[in-house]
Scaffold this motif. Sequence first.
Motif, PDB file in Angstrom:
ATOM      1  N   ILE A  80       0.840  -1.193   0.000  1.00 10.27           N
ATOM      2  CA  ILE A  80       0.000   0.000   0.000  1.00 10.27           C
ATOM      3  C   ILE A  80       0.877   1.246   0.000  1.00 10.27           C
ATOM      4  O   ILE A  80       1.881   1.311   0.717  1.00 10.27           O
ATOM      5  CB  ILE A  80      -0.929   0.007   1.228  1.00 10.27           C
ATOM      6  N   LEU A  81       0.472   2.223  -0.792  1.00 12.34           N
ATOM      7  CA  LEU A  81       1.157   3.514  -0.830  1.00 12.34           C
ATOM      8  C   LEU A  81       0.171   4.613  -0.446  1.00 12.34           C
ATOM      9  O   LEU A  81      -0.913   4.710  -1.028  1.00 12.34           O
ATOM     10  CB  LEU A  81       1.696   3.779  -2.242  1.00 12.34           C
ATOM     11  N   GLU A  82       0.527   5.435   0.543  1.00 12.67           N
ATOM     12  CA  GLU A  82      -0.263   6.632   0.844  1.00 12.67           C
ATOM     13  C   GLU A  82       0.450   7.835   0.252  1.00 12.67           C
ATOM     14  O   GLU A  82       1.622   8.092   0.567  1.00 12.67           O
ATOM     15  CB  GLU A  82      -0.460   6.847   2.350  1.00 12.67           C
ATOM     16  N   VAL A  83      -0.252   8.594  -0.576  1.00 12.28           N
ATOM     17  CA  VAL A  83       0.311   9.785  -1.207  1.00 12.28           C
ATOM     18  C   VAL A  83      -0.223  11.010  -0.477  1.00 12.28           C
ATOM     19  O   VAL A  83      -1.423  11.244  -0.434  1.00 12.28           O
ATOM     20  CB  VAL A  83      -0.065   9.846  -2.701  1.00 12.28           C
ATOM     21  N   ALA A 100      -0.389  -5.488   5.751  1.00  9.20           N
ATOM     22  CA  ALA A 100       0.216  -4.879   4.569  1.00  9.20           C
ATOM     23  C   ALA A 100       1.545  -4.196   4.876  1.00  9.20           C
ATOM     24  O   ALA A 100       1.804  -3.767   6.004  1.00  9.20           O
ATOM     25  CB  ALA A 100      -0.747  -3.866   3.963  1.00  9.20           C
ATOM     26  N   GLU A 101       2.359  -4.091   3.838  1.00 11.28           N
ATOM     27  CA  GLU A 101       3.535  -3.237   3.870  1.00 11.28           C
ATOM     28  C   GLU A 101       3.081  -1.870   3.373  1.00 11.28           C
ATOM     29  O   GLU A 101       2.555  -1.742   2.265  1.00 11.28           O
ATOM     30  CB  GLU A 101       4.630  -3.798   2.963  1.00 11.28           C
ATOM     31  N   VAL A 102       3.261  -0.835   4.199  1.00 11.99           N
ATOM     32  CA  VAL A 102       2.728   0.490   3.898  1.00 11.99           C
ATOM     33  C   VAL A 102       3.873   1.481   3.687  1.00 11.99           C
ATOM     34  O   VAL A 102       4.786   1.575   4.508  1.00 11.99           O
ATOM     35  CB  VAL A 102       1.802   0.994   5.022  1.00 11.99           C
ATOM     36  N   ALA A 141       4.254  -0.679 -11.225  1.00 12.34           N
ATOM     37  CA  ALA A 141       3.658  -2.011 -11.052  1.00 12.34           C
ATOM     38  C   ALA A 141       4.064  -2.672  -9.730  1.00 12.34           C
ATOM     39  O   ALA A 141       4.294  -3.880  -9.673  1.00 12.34           O
ATOM     40  CB  ALA A 141       4.029  -2.907 -12.218  1.00 12.34           C
ATOM     41  N   LYS A 142       4.125  -1.889  -8.657  1.00 12.03           N
ATOM     42  CA  LYS A 142       4.567  -2.427  -7.366  1.00 12.03           C
ATOM     43  C   LYS A 142       3.499  -2.452  -6.280  1.00 12.03           C
ATOM     44  O   LYS A 142       3.643  -3.164  -5.290  1.00 12.03           O
ATOM     45  CB  LYS A 142       5.769  -1.615  -6.850  1.00 12.03           C
ATOM     46  N   PHE A 143       2.399  -1.695  -6.436  1.00 12.08           N
ATOM     47  CA  PHE A 143       1.458  -1.547  -5.329  1.00 12.08           C
ATOM     48  C   PHE A 143       0.085  -2.131  -5.652  1.00 12.08           C
ATOM     49  O   PHE A 143      -0.416  -2.009  -6.765  1.00 12.08           O
ATOM     50  CB  PHE A 143       1.317  -0.070  -4.950  1.00 12.08           C
ATOM     51  N   ASP A 144      -0.504  -2.730  -4.626  1.00 11.83           N
ATOM     52  CA  ASP A 144      -1.864  -3.263  -4.752  1.00 11.83           C
ATOM     53  C   ASP A 144      -2.904  -2.168  -4.557  1.00 11.83           C
ATOM     54  O   ASP A 144      -3.997  -2.227  -5.125  1.00 11.83           O
ATOM     55  CB  ASP A 144      -2.112  -4.356  -3.709  1.00 11.83           C
ATOM     56  N   LEU A 145      -2.577  -1.184  -3.723  1.00  4.68           N
ATOM     57  CA  LEU A 145      -3.512  -0.094  -3.461  1.00  4.68           C
ATOM     58  C   LEU A 145      -2.744   1.181  -3.157  1.00  4.68           C
ATOM     59  O   LEU A 145      -1.722   1.162  -2.458  1.00  4.68           O
ATOM     60  CB  LEU A 145      -4.435  -0.437  -2.294  1.00  4.68           C
ATOM     61  N   ILE A 146      -3.241   2.280  -3.709  1.00  4.97           N
ATOM     62  CA  ILE A 146      -2.722   3.617  -3.416  1.00  4.97           C
ATOM     63  C   ILE A 146      -3.895   4.455  -2.922  1.00  4.97           C
ATOM     64  O   ILE A 146      -4.961   4.447  -3.529  1.00  4.97           O
ATOM     65  CB  ILE A 146      -2.116   4.270  -4.670  1.00  4.97           C
TER      66      ILE A 146
END
Length: 252
Positions: A80-83, A100-102, A141-146
């Motif tokens: 997961i990525l938080e922007v 998850a890895e965040v 192509a690295k994150f399942d969810l942003i």
Amino acid sequence: MKELLENARFAEGLYYLSAVDNTFEGAYLGIRAKENRVYTDEELIQLPEQTSRHTQEWQLRQESADHLVKYLQSNTKKTILEVGCGNGWLAHRVCNKTAAEVWALDLNEPELKQGAKVYHNKNLKFVYGDIFDSSFDVFKAKFDLIYLAASIQYFPDLSLVFDRLNQFLNPMGEIQVLDSPFYTKATQAAAKQRSKAYYEELGFPEMVPYYHHHTWETIEALGVEVLYKPSRWQKLLGKRKNPFPWIKLTNK
């Protein structure tokens, strides 16, 4: 995933993928201090449940955070990525309540450093940088969810930012937007004027160009799914009170 940052500079718990630019940060932190939104380390660790300031706002943020966590617990996302994470309180919450890895990303160096200092979890990483820099191509192509929580208004072009973030998604990954206002074309101009008057009254007119008033017409044209849309009837019936929508875009 950590290998993505092997070429990044690392200092004080923070990975740097871009050169530091304090232009926006200075104005943003100035207005946050004026609004009494700068928190001590001790206060930060207790957010969002315990705060003596902006309590109603934090109750709403907690509500949306709980809905996001519940969604993630039912729809497993490994990366997961938080922007626009700010001090990282939400990224920390998501990390603690899921497997998850965040990755928590922002252009606000002081708040990122504070988050890295206060929050400790082996699956949580704080990153400084501008997503449009070529250095972020390693995220493709690295994150399942942003997700973007209370931050989409700081991006001027929705199509541009979503095109870029889509590059970071795995196949069938998704982007979610929460805790941000959207306007109709009929109400957009008045909202812009209110924000302009607000920043000028507080003595930070330089913030005006950074805050953008996106419309429902613009985001719906991108083919989004609205998971939640507030209505006055929900407020009257005492149901979910969050005034901001919850929007999902899927990488198909």
